[in-house]
Design a protein around this motif. Structure first.
Motif, short mmCIF file in Angstrom:
data_model
loop_
_atom_site.label_atom_id
_atom_site.label_comp_id
_atom_site.label_asym_id
_atom_site.label_seq_id
_atom_site.Cartn_x
_atom_site.Cartn_y
_atom_site.Cartn_z
N ASN A 58 0.91 -1.20 -0.03
CA ASN A 58 -0.05 -0.09 0.12
C ASN A 58 0.95 1.28 -0.01
O ASN A 58 0.52 2.09 -0.80
CB ASN A 58 -0.73 -0.07 1.21
N MET A 59 1.87 1.26 0.93
CA MET A 59 2.72 2.45 0.74
C MET A 59 3.25 2.74 -0.29
O MET A 59 3.48 3.68 -0.81
CB MET A 59 3.89 1.93 1.90
N GLU A 60 3.90 1.77 -1.20
CA GLU A 60 4.60 1.89 -2.40
C GLU A 60 3.57 2.58 -3.36
O GLU A 60 3.95 3.36 -4.32
CB GLU A 60 5.05 0.57 -2.87
N PHE A 61 2.34 1.87 -3.47
CA PHE A 61 1.56 2.45 -4.32
C PHE A 61 1.03 3.86 -3.99
O PHE A 61 1.06 4.55 -4.93
CB PHE A 61 0.11 1.71 -4.22
N LEU A 62 0.74 4.06 -2.66
CA LEU A 62 0.32 5.37 -2.42
C LEU A 62 1.55 6.24 -2.86
O LEU A 62 1.27 7.78 -3.39
CB LEU A 62 0.11 5.78 -0.99
N LYS A 63 2.70 6.17 -2.34
CA LYS A 63 3.99 6.70 -2.71
C LYS A 63 3.86 7.38 -4.14
O LYS A 63 4.19 8.23 -4.77
CB LYS A 63 5.28 6.44 -2.35
N THR A 64 3.86 6.27 -5.01
CA THR A 64 4.01 6.33 -6.63
C THR A 64 2.91 7.24 -6.78
O THR A 64 2.98 8.16 -7.87
CB THR A 64 3.53 4.89 -7.21
N ALA A 65 1.51 7.16 -6.39
CA ALA A 65 0.44 8.08 -6.83
C ALA A 65 0.74 9.43 -6.46
O ALA A 65 0.59 10.22 -7.11
CB ALA A 65 -0.74 7.40 -6.19
N VAL A 66 1.09 9.41 -5.17
CA VAL A 66 1.29 10.88 -4.64
C VAL A 66 2.65 11.72 -5.40
O VAL A 66 2.54 12.72 -5.81
CB VAL A 66 1.81 10.71 -2.99
N ASP A 67 3.71 10.76 -5.77
CA ASP A 67 4.82 11.59 -6.43
C ASP A 67 4.40 11.86 -8.00
O ASP A 67 4.61 13.02 -8.12
CB ASP A 67 5.82 10.16 -6.51
N GLY A 68 3.42 11.22 -8.25
CA GLY A 68 3.06 11.47 -9.70
C GLY A 68 2.30 12.73 -9.71
O GLY A 68 2.39 13.55 -10.57
N ILE A 69 1.14 12.86 -8.73
CA ILE A 69 0.26 14.12 -8.53
C ILE A 69 1.25 15.23 -8.27
O ILE A 69 1.00 16.48 -8.72
CB ILE A 69 -0.91 13.70 -7.78
N ARG A 70 2.06 15.19 -7.64
CA ARG A 70 2.88 16.47 -7.09
C ARG A 70 3.62 16.82 -8.06
O ARG A 70 3.75 17.90 -8.39
CB ARG A 70 3.71 16.06 -5.65
#
Lengths: 478, 249
Positions: free
Chosen positions: B95-107
């Protein structure tokens, strides 16, 4: 969505083949004279020639195996040439500017430093460049530890008795069709000897030897870990390898004497053929380790290249309390076919083995796990744990599992688990809907799937292997 | 914020949306109700660009952009988030990796500085607390083995981290017990800042007791057959959908 996935996994592998090779190559065909020629060229001792000839005669009597779940046109062994001298410098690219830009792009994606790119692309370079000095320091350190690491041709000159003592003891000349062929005509390969009680001070890697000698299509590797010694060996490289030979039939023998430990990791990224499945390397390799008392042999492989792979790195757990491990990631996309797995032969008491296999099939790829776990009558208290997981990407690919289990000892315990899963449209859509691109999503899912195996790789290669899968699935190899 | 004009869409050749018109302003909460098969979930999928949902006519503008011209991931990056009715599991991907990837993308898309792992961990833990999920859920595979309620809270966590401009909540209330419903509702309410808009797709008025909508629309036969304020939802609860069906031709 499957169409998009198809696009995504199409590997435009631009490394391709080099066709304009000029070297003193033997005319195609195989007979005793060819073997005598090879042996003489390499200035081998008489026993070695006899050993080769024995293998050749055995090979003549054998038939090509067709039991694997792969299909390919018949191989004409008389159409191949069995000796070619290394390319002269003037025939090689003179600088990276002459190298296919797409190949360079892949190197860049994998983060390979410039001088290593030159090495991999076969650029003719001056003797003075970084990796040579790295190589020199490296050799000095090994020498101080008493470790022998050289080509098998050199070993036959410098340590003939050591080679003679162990060569063919794990994979005999007559073992199988391709092993027999390899024994007859092997061109070169690596030899490693770790003395008693020595822990090899660094990872040994063929990578350091890449521009030294062209190993060719019939590679022979022999690793001997003497009592209580330890070594980690890495074969191959994440960068796409150029090779003009279609058939590769290597043999790797590992000898782990009492209390020794050998860890053998492979990252294989040979040319897989084009999108229609044309061309590409056939990788028919025999790899086997012999573990004596309390010895430990561990195979880790990441197989992403080759058109057809038949490969079963195995362990013969001869000594009591010996341990065998097999960790594998095999990816077949486009029209790649892989039939791979392991054999764990338990002979000694309380021997233990672990098999973790992760097969990924995409495009029209076919991925087969084939494994044998055998508990012989003497394997009292032996244990095996096997897990085979398959991941399917798209709806044109296939995954197959053929586990063979034979137990002749009632006290032995064998566990087998298997699963098949897919990268579903729902999973991809969840990722897309969170702003994650499809390529990134597939790579994340595939990497998650392979995590347990990557953990077993030497650290820097674990990172590279992850990147390699990403690039292989990206449709951007080359 | 979002403007939908005469939207028609088919699934496997069958027309499900037959001329949707809807205007959603900044900060507004719209509830979309309707019986099974009226096209509620389809609307969410069409807006987010799910494959298999084909737009045959109409226009959608999202924050000045032609939404239908954007790829699904571009729509997400532009600030449109769909909280799924049945969140899918992705085993092996933490979940952490998934969330980080998504947040990195949107930022990156929003031209914000990337968060380092430590700051992200801190943020993720805070959000975990806000949705009343144990931190262990960050380490587990995405939705892997989560209960229905945990999956919905995980969706909410994604929403809090990704801070969309418009969130479409597809039956976020289904399968939740009353306690979980309150947690989720409180989470959603905490994200109402006068600018962010919400579309809540729901069968029942229950959710609307906790999250008060500005507008309520009833879908029938692929069209909006009735729009009103909160009282429309209450009226529906009283009378059922039957009384509107004659209008859904």
């Amino acid at each position: 969505m499957s169409e998009q996935i198809d696009d995504l996994i199409k590997s435009h592998y631009a490394a391709g083949f080099v066709t304009d090779i000029e070297s003193d190559t033997l005319p195609p065909g195989l007979n005793e004279d060819v073997i005598r020629f090879i042996s003489a060229k390499k200035n081998e001792p008489e026993w070695m020639l006899e050993w080769r000839l024995k293998a050749y005669h055995a090979w003549l009597e054998m038939v090509e195996p067709h039991w694997a779940h792969v299909s390919y046109p018949d191989i004409d062994f008389n159409a191949m040439s069995y000796f070619s001298a290394p390319k002269r410098d003037e025939d090689r690219p003179q600088s990276l500017d002459e190298v296919d830009p797409k190949l360079r792009e892949t190197y860049d994606k994998l983060g390979i430093p410039l001088h290593e790119q030159e090495m991999l692309a076969g650029v003719a370079v001056d003797a003075v460049f970084d990796s040579v000095s790295v190589g020199t320091t490296f050799r000095k350190k090994l020498y101080e530890a008493g470790v022998i690491f050289c080509s098998i041709s050199e070993a036959l000159q410098d340590y003939p008795e050591l080679v003679r003592q162990h060569l063919g003891t794990v994979v005999p000349q007559k073992d199988n069709y391709y092993a027999a062929l390899n024994s007859a005509v092997f061109s070169d390969g690596s030899f490693v000897y770790i003395p008693k009680g020595v822990k090899c001070p660094m990872e040994l890697s063929t990578y350091f030897r890449i521009n030294e000698a062209k190993t060719g299509q019939f590679e022979r590797t022999l690793i001997v870990a003497d009592e209580g010694s330890e070594v980690s060996y890495l074969e191959g490289c994440t960068a796409p390898m150029r090779d003009e030979n279609q058939l590769h039939a290597a043999v790797v023998e590992l000898v782990a004497l009492d209390n020794a430990k050998i860890k053998y990791s492979t990252v294989q990224n040979w040319y897989p053929g084009d999108e229609e499945g044309k061309g590409g390397i056939y990788n028919f390799v025999t790899k086997r380790g012999l573990a004596h008392t309390n010895a430990h042999i561990s195979w880790t492989q990441v197989e992403t290249g080759s058109a057809i792979t038949m490969k079963y790195p195995s362990c013969i757990l001869k000594g009591d309390n010996s341990i065998g491990e097999f960790y594998s990631v095999a990816l077949s996309s486009n029209f790649q076919q892989a039939d791979t797995g392991t054999k764990m032969i338990h002979l000694g008491k309380n021997t233990r083995s672990t098999i973790i296999s992760k097969g990924i099939a995409a495009g029209h790829g076919s991925n087969t796990y084939r494994g044998l776990v055998r508990m012989n009558p003497g394997a009292t208290g032996a244990r095996n744990y096997t897990r085979c997981d398959s991941l399917l990407i798209g709806d044109q690919c296939g995954a197959h599992t053929f586990p063979y289990i034979e137990s002749k000892n009632p006290t032995a315990i064998i566990e087998h688990e298997a699963s098949t899963s897919t990268v579903s449209d729902e999973q991809l859509f969840l990722c897309l809907q969170r702003g994650i691109s499809e390529e990134k999503a597939v790579s994340m899912i595939v990497n998650g799937f392979c995590k347990e195996v990557f953990r077993e790789l030497p650290m820097e290669f674990a990172v590279e292997a992850g990147k390699l899968l990403e690039v292989s699935l990206e449709g951007a190899v080359g | 914020m979002l403007s939908i004009k005469n939207l028609h869409a088919t699934v496997e050749g069958e027309e499900i949306l037959r001329g949707i018109n809807l205007e959603i302003g900044p900060g507004e909460v719209h509830a979309i109700m309707g019986p099974n098969g009226s096209g509620k979930s389809t609307l969410g999928h069409v807006l987010t660009g799910r494959e298999g949902y084909e737009v045959t006519a109409g226009e959608v503008t999202f924050m000045g952009q032609d939404l239908l011209a954007l790829a699904p991931e571009e729509r997400a990056l532009a600030g449109l988030l769909l909280a799924f009715q049945y969140p899918v599991e992705i085993p092996g991907v933490s979940n952490m990796e998934f969330l980080k990837t998504a947040v990195d993308g949107i930022r990156k898309y929003r031209k914000l500085e990337a968060l380092d792992s430590v700051s992200f961990m801190k943020l993720a833990r805070e959000v975990c607390k806000r949705v009343d999920l144990d931190q262990n859920f960050l380490k587990r595979g995405v939705n892997e083995g989560f209960s229905g309620g945990e999956k919905k809270r995980n969706e909410l966590m994604q929403m809090m981290l990704l801070e969309p401009h418009l969130a479409i909540l597809d039956e976020t209330d289904s399968g939740l017990d009353i306690d979980a419903l309150q947690v989720v509702a409180a989470g959603i309410n905490s994200m109402r800042d006068g600018k962010r808009s919400f579309v809540m797709i729901t069968h029942y008025q229950r959710l609307l007791n906790f999250i008060e909508p500005d507008h309520v629309h009833v879908l029938g036969g692929g069209r909006i057959v009735r729009s009103g304020d909160k009282s429309l939802a209450l009226e529906l609860e009283d009378k059922g959908y039957g009384w509107l069906e004659s209008e859904a031709v």
